[in-house]
Design a protein around this motif. Structure first.
Motif, mmCIF file in Angstrom:
data_model
loop_
_atom_site.group_PDB
_atom_site.id
_atom_site.type_symbol
_atom_site.label_atom_id
_atom_site.label_comp_id
_atom_site.label_asym_id
_atom_site.label_seq_id
_atom_site.Cartn_x
_atom_site.Cartn_y
_atom_site.Cartn_z
ATOM 1 N N MET A 1 0.812 -1.224 0.000
ATOM 2 C CA MET A 1 0.000 0.000 0.000
ATOM 3 C C MET A 1 0.847 1.276 0.000
ATOM 4 N N PHE A 2 1.995 1.269 0.677
ATOM 5 C CA PHE A 2 2.780 2.506 0.762
ATOM 6 C C PHE A 2 3.232 2.937 -0.631
ATOM 7 N N VAL A 3 3.862 2.028 -1.359
ATOM 8 C CA VAL A 3 4.325 2.348 -2.713
ATOM 9 C C VAL A 3 3.114 2.526 -3.633
ATOM 10 N N GLY A 4 2.196 1.573 -3.584
ATOM 11 C CA GLY A 4 0.900 1.734 -4.237
ATOM 12 C C GLY A 4 0.875 1.659 -5.759
ATOM 13 N N HIS A 5 1.997 1.459 -6.401
ATOM 14 C CA HIS A 5 2.020 1.463 -7.866
ATOM 15 C C HIS A 5 2.770 0.271 -8.455
ATOM 16 N N SER A 6 3.046 -0.743 -7.641
ATOM 17 C CA SER A 6 3.697 -1.978 -8.111
ATOM 18 C C SER A 6 5.042 -1.726 -8.790
ATOM 19 N N ASP A 7 5.753 -0.702 -8.345
ATOM 20 C CA ASP A 7 7.003 -0.397 -9.054
ATOM 21 C C ASP A 7 8.233 -0.286 -8.150
#
Ligand SMILES: *Cc1c(COP(=O)(O)O)cnc(C)c1O
Length: 382
Positions: free
Chosen positions: A199-205
């Motif tokens: 959730m923190f990064v939230g963009h799968s990258d």
């Protein structure tokens, strides 16, 4: 919380007025004089201990969790392994919930066992019963609430009452709810970890993990991390900080969409059970309501028993949901899960095909239509 997420961890005055702390890349930090080297009092001494980009992220997570301090590490798994290693020496024992994230179990059964640390697994519903499992060699209890794949909610106040009384450290994986919806330190935990990747990064990258602790545990955790040489890069820290700025609105949207789809799935005839703690039908809903202020993007469903071909018919022709490990990005995911091969304390005996869903930010009606078509294919193949 929303204001902390948007304002903490950046110092525009130190960055020529630019809003965000940039990516600091650096190993060597320079000293001006011998006196400076002798004193070791500069804010930064060597890049492996951190830099302004990593410290910005740590400041945010510390505030959200109500922790003493936080360390950013390279992955969620690194957060689990460092937290466990910070509590033990050869001859000790750890207790781990039976529903823990699988690679954490593999670390305990493989690596910790080789170092002379034994592991016993406990029922996620153990609550105050954990007291009877704590022995003279027990040093740490690892809980994950709700549990991976099957979403059992742990009674953390009851567990922490027992760990506190015995002087044992309670580590909690809080990746699912995020600190916006659940703060284990306030319920008596000593160490909280996050798979920041989700959730923190939230963009799968990007990969990241965080370890937040009470003051009493900090030196052991940070000392262990330091000696192991784990360090998160400024590039990845930047992506975590960028993700955190929008965490509050993303969590709310993920929560709303996941609940809408979970509720809809409950009414579908191919679906045996929906495992989502925010649904009143969930067996642990009362504890969830007591200890959480919201729910995450991730839940599981058990489909009525059918051969593997029917599962393939469901999964192979999805249009919007995609299949892959991890979760927390803007894109919806659907992956088969097999708790049967994971559990040892409480064997999983339910028949049927299990799927874990991460509900992303696509249109809810499009997501439902994709699942409805998949359920129809499943029914035809069953
Ligand atoms: C993914 C995950 C982890 C591990 O995080 P990585 O960054 O992939 O190492 C830990 N705990 C939970 C609950 C997870 O879902």
């Amino acid at each position: 919380m929303e204001t902390l997420l948007t304002h903490l961890g950046r110092e525009p005055d130190e960055q020529f007025g630019f809003v965000n702390t940039p990516v600091y890349r650096g190993s060597t930090v320079l000293f001006k004089t011998l006196a400076d080297i002798d004193a070791q009092e500069q804010r930064f001494l060597y890049g492996r201990a951190g830099n302004p980009t990593t410290e910005g992220v740590e400041a945010i997570v510390t505030a959200l969790e109500g922790a003493y301090r936080t360390k950013l590490v390279p992955s969620g798994l690194a957060a689990i392994t460092i937290a466990l290693l910070s509590c033990v020496k050869a001859g000790d024992e750890v207790l781990i919930t039976d529903t823990a994230y699988e690679p954490g179990r593999l670390f305990a059964d493989g690596f910790l066992a080789r170092m002379g640390v034994t592991t016993r697994y406990f029922d996620p519903h153990i609550g105050a019963g954990i007291a009877a499992m704590i022995g003279p060699r027990t040093r740490a209890v690892l809980a994950e609430s709700p549990g991976s794949v099957t979403f059992e909610v742990h009674d953390l106040p009851a567990i922490s009452a027992a760990t506190r009384a015995a002087g044992v450290r309670l580590i909690v994986d809080n990746s699912w709810a995020s600190p916006l919806f659940h703060q284990p330190l306030k319920l008596g935990a000593d160490i909280v970890i996050h798979a920041g990747t989700k959730m923190f990064v939230g963009h799968s990258d990007a990969f990241a993990g965080t370890i937040s602790t009470t003051e009493a545990c900090w030196d052991d955790v940070e000392g262990t991390r330091k000696l192991l040489g784990f360090f998160a890069s400024g590039d990845d820290a930047y992506l975590v900080a960028r993700g955190l700025r929008t965490l509050a609105i993303r969590m709310k949207e993920h929560e709303r969409r996941a609940l809408e789809i979970a509720t809809w799935l409950k009414g579908q005839k191919e679906v045996d059970t929906v495992f989502h703690p925010a649904l009143p039908s969930h067996p642990d809903h009362a504890i969830f309501k007591r200890d959480f202020t919201g729910s995450g993007s991730l839940f599981s469903i058990l489909l009525k028993p059918a051969p593997r071909d029917a599962l393939a018919a469901f999964l192979d022709h999805l249009n919007i949901f995609t299949m892959g490990y991890s979760w927390g990005g803007y894109e919806s995911l659907c992956i088969p899960a097999n708790p049967r091969k994971l559990r040892t304390a409480v064997p999983w005996t339910r028949e049927g095909n299990m799927l874990r869903l991460h509900i992303g930010l696509e249109g809810v009606d499009d997501l439902k239509a994709d699942l409805a078509a998949a359920l129809e294919r499943y029914a035809r193949a069953r």
